[in-house]
Design a protein around this motif. Structure first.
Motif, PDB file in Angstrom:
ATOM      1  N   GLY A  90      48.011  56.422  22.585  1.00 43.52           N
ATOM      2  CA  GLY A  90      46.760  57.076  23.010  1.00 43.52           C
ATOM      3  C   GLY A  90      46.613  58.435  22.349  1.00 43.52           C
ATOM      4  N   LEU A  91      47.709  59.186  22.295  1.00 44.65           N
ATOM      5  CA  LEU A  91      47.659  60.515  21.686  1.00 44.65           C
ATOM      6  C   LEU A  91      47.276  60.445  20.209  1.00 44.65           C
ATOM      7  N   VAL A  92      47.777  59.412  19.518  1.00 42.93           N
ATOM      8  CA  VAL A  92      47.414  59.272  18.102  1.00 42.93           C
ATOM      9  C   VAL A  92      45.903  59.126  17.972  1.00 42.93           C
ATOM     10  N   TYR A  93      45.330  58.245  18.848  1.00 43.31           N
ATOM     11  CA  TYR A  93      43.895  58.008  18.728  1.00 43.31           C
ATOM     12  C   TYR A  93      43.085  59.238  19.135  1.00 43.31           C
ATOM     13  N   ILE A  94      43.569  59.958  20.161  1.00 44.58           N
ATOM     14  CA  ILE A  94      42.868  61.178  20.566  1.00 44.58           C
ATOM     15  C   ILE A  94      42.912  62.207  19.430  1.00 44.58           C
ATOM     16  N   ALA A  95      44.125  62.407  18.882  1.00 45.92           N
ATOM     17  CA  ALA A  95      44.301  63.454  17.877  1.00 45.92           C
ATOM     18  C   ALA A  95      43.574  63.107  16.575  1.00 45.92           C
ATOM     19  N   SER A  96      43.585  61.849  16.212  1.00 45.81           N
ATOM     20  CA  SER A  96      43.028  61.477  14.907  1.00 45.81           C
ATOM     21  C   SER A  96      41.589  60.997  15.017  1.00 45.81           C
ATOM     22  N   ALA A  97      41.127  60.816  16.242  1.00 43.63           N
ATOM     23  CA  ALA A  97      39.809  60.204  16.477  1.00 43.63           C
ATOM     24  C   ALA A  97      39.698  58.877  15.734  1.00 43.63           C
ATOM     25  N   GLY A  98      40.836  58.223  15.590  1.00 40.50           N
ATOM     26  CA  GLY A  98      40.847  56.909  14.951  1.00 40.50           C
ATOM     27  C   GLY A  98      40.798  56.972  13.430  1.00 40.50           C
ATOM     28  N   GLN A  99      40.708  58.182  12.907  1.00 41.33           N
ATOM     29  CA  GLN A  99      40.607  58.331  11.453  1.00 41.33           C
ATOM     30  C   GLN A  99      41.982  58.355  10.799  1.00 41.33           C
ATOM     31  N   GLY A 100      42.074  57.796   9.605  1.00 42.13           N
ATOM     32  CA  GLY A 100      43.310  57.887   8.833  1.00 42.13           C
ATOM     33  C   GLY A 100      43.342  59.169   8.028  1.00 42.13           C
ATOM     34  N   LEU A 101      44.500  59.427   7.412  1.00 42.99           N
ATOM     35  CA  LEU A 101      44.651  60.622   6.576  1.00 42.99           C
ATOM     36  C   LEU A 101      45.278  60.207   5.249  1.00 42.99           C
ATOM     37  N   SER A 102      44.781  60.800   4.182  1.00 44.11           N
ATOM     38  CA  SER A 102      45.332  60.455   2.877  1.00 44.11           C
ATOM     39  C   SER A 102      46.648  61.186   2.639  1.00 44.11           C
ATOM     40  N   LEU A 103      47.572  60.522   1.966  1.00 44.45           N
ATOM     41  CA  LEU A 103      48.849  61.148   1.627  1.00 44.45           C
ATOM     42  C   LEU A 103      49.083  61.113   0.119  1.00 44.45           C
ATOM     43  N   VAL A 104      47.991  60.934  -0.609  1.00 44.69           N
ATOM     44  CA  VAL A 104      48.113  60.828  -2.069  1.00 44.69           C
ATOM     45  C   VAL A 104      48.801  62.061  -2.654  1.00 44.69           C
ATOM     46  N   GLY A 105      48.544  63.222  -2.024  1.00 46.38           N
ATOM     47  CA  GLY A 105      49.120  64.473  -2.525  1.00 46.38           C
ATOM     48  C   GLY A 105      50.633  64.525  -2.484  1.00 46.38           C
ATOM     49  N   THR A 106      51.256  63.596  -1.716  1.00 45.70           N
ATOM     50  CA  THR A 106      52.723  63.626  -1.641  1.00 45.70           C
ATOM     51  C   THR A 106      53.356  63.002  -2.873  1.00 45.70           C
ATOM     52  N   LYS A 107      52.573  62.221  -3.585  1.00 45.28           N
ATOM     53  CA  LYS A 107      53.129  61.501  -4.730  1.00 45.28           C
ATOM     54  C   LYS A 107      53.641  62.498  -5.770  1.00 45.28           C
ATOM     55  N   GLY A 108      54.814  62.234  -6.292  1.00 46.30           N
ATOM     56  CA  GLY A 108      55.371  63.127  -7.302  1.00 46.30           C
ATOM     57  C   GLY A 108      56.318  64.153  -6.719  1.00 46.30           C
ATOM     58  N   THR A 109      56.278  64.366  -5.374  1.00 48.45           N
ATOM     59  CA  THR A 109      57.257  65.299  -4.783  1.00 48.45           C
ATOM     60  C   THR A 109      58.644  64.639  -4.773  1.00 48.45           C
TER      61      THR A 109
END
Lengths: 340, 265
Positions: free
Chosen positions: A136-155
């Motif tokens: 439930g907390l995930v859905y509340i915090a994210s409003a159901g939206q995903g987040l991109s992690l493309v910026g992690t590539k290469g680290t």
């Protein structure tokens, strides 16, 4: 010498039988589709996906050995992964995000342990509640939206966690193997592992012999949280995206891996090797069924069949070492203790 | 309680190993111990006698740190033990063979023998498995006289007989060179020959200069081995006798009286 070998076989017949199941499953795969199952590509695919549920199953094994259960880990995994993605998107610092994520996982495990060990809520019921709360907390915090992690590539951390070693081996497979070895060493050869076995076997006896039962349980529940958070990061980095549903689908697969691995639901017994092999079986069945040319509609049925067959084998093996008598006496002693 | 038959513990024991003073313990509304004084001398076997529910097991749980007393003090060799936990009691030299033996039945023999006190490589916490197995076999063969063929340290405990399980619990108490060994109903559910083995073991404890508390409601077993008897009833000490001052029949008579009246005549 022969006696010794006989004895060794006798002691590890649980591990041998689960390994036998694995061999049979793969022999069937190879016969059905030799082209696919004799090439590296399918194993590469397995090594990139199976480690997620394998690490979760490994961390659940000591919980089950304690005679407890944790159903909240997929949601803890989802929430910590969200924290990871959120912190990374805010700060662009993957290490900070990683550390905070693991801390959140540990905290979730700590809350479980406090409510189970100190307050006394049965773990089955409590972790059902926690499963809903964290999700439930995930859905509340994210409003159901995903987040991109493309910026992690290469680290460096990305490469260390889910990179391809030599372009051939997914790093997460190495992590799963390393974690399995560490868990096996601790369970079989370390004092802490011994204390897990004693506590799961007979918590009253363990306490009388000076084992700190509450501390053992607390640490075990906390490590589930940490492992769930770790897998949350792995699974999100693998697809470079955080889904609000991260973790869903792992519950039954991971638990089933523990049980088909031969860990007893009554506690006090279990093997890391069994869980690891169990996770490989659970993780390869689906692909094997589809590639083997069987209709995908068969998947769940065959999952269930493998689980039921392995549990039947264990039940039969346990009967021969007097599980029945142990059960009756433990029920008796349970009533005896309850009266006090 | 002011009766002449009750001799103050301090006059019977000159150099106490353990002294428990005014111990109180309640479980909810049930008072298990109501101000018990209890002393064990050095190289002495004490028979702790009383009917079911007299408070014997609770007294031992307090002495071994399994339960914390509500009130009262425990002294070991004259020094007060303030934080008395199971670990502490085992460290100062108290080992216990509990009534239900405190075994983990799905674990094998060597794991049971070293439960809570594993043989490890120093502080790393990793267990010396080979050495644990060797010590376990040596202990069982020499101390308890286990002769079962095919005996290995990796044998599961749950397949063993009652006497064998008791043997493991006793070996465990012996291994750590305790100064005080507590046996809680050690002859329960044992055959005649197994019982004799346990009684021989208790005599051996005294020969090695150690002390022993032998808890039982079977007075016939304890009479032959104990130096002194302490009688508990409903959470109180109701009598103490040296063996030289009381015959077996006399002791039985006193116990029957206590059972009826709650005090000693």
């Amino acid at each position: 010498m022969l006696e010794k070998i006989k004895q060794k076989i006798n002691e590890s017949k649980l591990q041998l039988s689960i390994f036998g199941v694995l061999v049979i499953v793969f022999v069937i795969f190879i016969i059905k589709n030799p082209q696919t199952f004799l090439s590296y590509r399918i194993y590469y695919a397995f090594m990139s996906t199976i480690p997620f549920s394998a690490i979760l199953a490994l961390s659940l094994t000591p919980v089950v050995i304690l005679g407890e259960i944790d159903l909240s880990f997929p949601s803890v995994m989802g929430f910590s992964a969200w924290v990871f993605a959120f912190v990374f998107n805010q700060t662009n610092n993957i290490y900070l995000a990683f550390v905070i994520c693991l801390a959140v996982g540990m905290f979730a495990g700590f809350i479980n342990s406090v409510l189970i060990v100190r307050v006394g809520i049965p773990s089955l019921i409590l972790t059902i509640g926690m499963m809903f709360m964290w999700r439930g907390l995930v859905y509340i915090a994210s409003a159901g939206q995903g987040l991109s992690l493309v910026g992690t590539k290469g680290t460096i951390l990305y490469k260390a966690l889910v990179g391809r070693i030599g372009g051939q081996v997914p790093a997460q497979a190495i992590w799963a193997v390393v974690i399995a070895i560490v868990f096996a060493l601790i369970l079989n050869r370390h004092r802490f592992g011994a204390h897990i076995l004693y506590t799961g076997d007979d918590a009253v006896s363990a306490k009388m012999m000076g084992v700190n039962v509450a501390k053992v349980k607390t640490i075990v529940f906390m490590q589930v949280g940490v492992c769930a958070a770790f897998v949350g990061v792995l699974a999100s980095l693998e697809v470079l995206y955080l889904w609000a549903s991260t973790g869903e689908g792992y519950l039954m697969k991971s638990l089933a891996s523990v049980f088909i691995g031969g860990t007893s639901v009554f506690g006090g017994m279990g093997t890391i090797f069994g869980t690891f092999v169990g996770a490989i079986i659970m993780g390869s069945l689906e692909a094997g069924i589809v590639v083997g040319g069987i209709s995908g509609f068969w998947t769940q049925f065959i999952f269930g069949l493998v689980i039921v067959i392995s549990l039947t084998i264990y039940a039969y093996m346990n009967k021969r070492i007097n599980l029945g008598r142990k059960l009756i006496s433990s029920i008796k002693s349970l009533f005896g203790r309850a009266k006090k | 309680m002011k009766d002449n038959a009750v001799i103050s513990p301090t006059t019977l024991v000159t150099t106490p190993l353990v002294k428990m003073v005014n111990i109180h313990k309640s479980y909810g509304a049930v008072t298990a111990l109501n101000g018990v004084d209890f002393v064990i001398g050095r190289n002495e076997i004490v028979g702790l006698i009383g009917d079911n529910g007299a408070g014997k097991s609770t007294l031992i749980k307090v002495l071994t740190g399994v339960e914390k007393q509500d009130e009262g003090k425990i002294y070991w060799k004259g020094k007060e033990e303030e934080k008395h936990t199971v670990e502490n009691s085992r460290n100062i030299g108290i080992e216990t063979v509990f009534q239900d033996r405190a075994l983990a039945e799905k674990q094998n023999i060597w794991r049971n023998l070293f439960m809570g006190r594993e043989l490890t490589y120093g502080r790393t916490g990793f267990i010396k498995i080979g050495q644990s197995q060797k010590e376990a076999i040596k202990l069982l063969k020499n101390m308890i006289g286990f002769t079962q063929s095919g005996l290995t340290a990796n044998l599961g405990v749950r397949g063993l007989s009652g006497g064998e399980k008791q043997g493991i619990a006793i070996s465990r108490a012996l291994y750590f060179d305790a100064q005080l060994i507590i046996l809680d109903e050690p002859t329960n559910n044992l055959s005649l020959s197994e019982t004799n083995k346990v009684l021989d073991f208790v005599r051996g404890v005294k020969d090695h200069g150690k002390s022993c508390i032998f808890i039982t409601h079977s007075i016939y077993h304890v009479y032959s081995v104990a130096d002194r008897f302490v009688v508990l009833d409903r959470g109180n000490t109701v009598g103490e006798f040296l063996k030289k001052d009381v015959s077996l029949d006399g002791l039985v008579g006193k116990l029957e009286y206590v059972a009826k009246h709650g005090v000693l005549a």
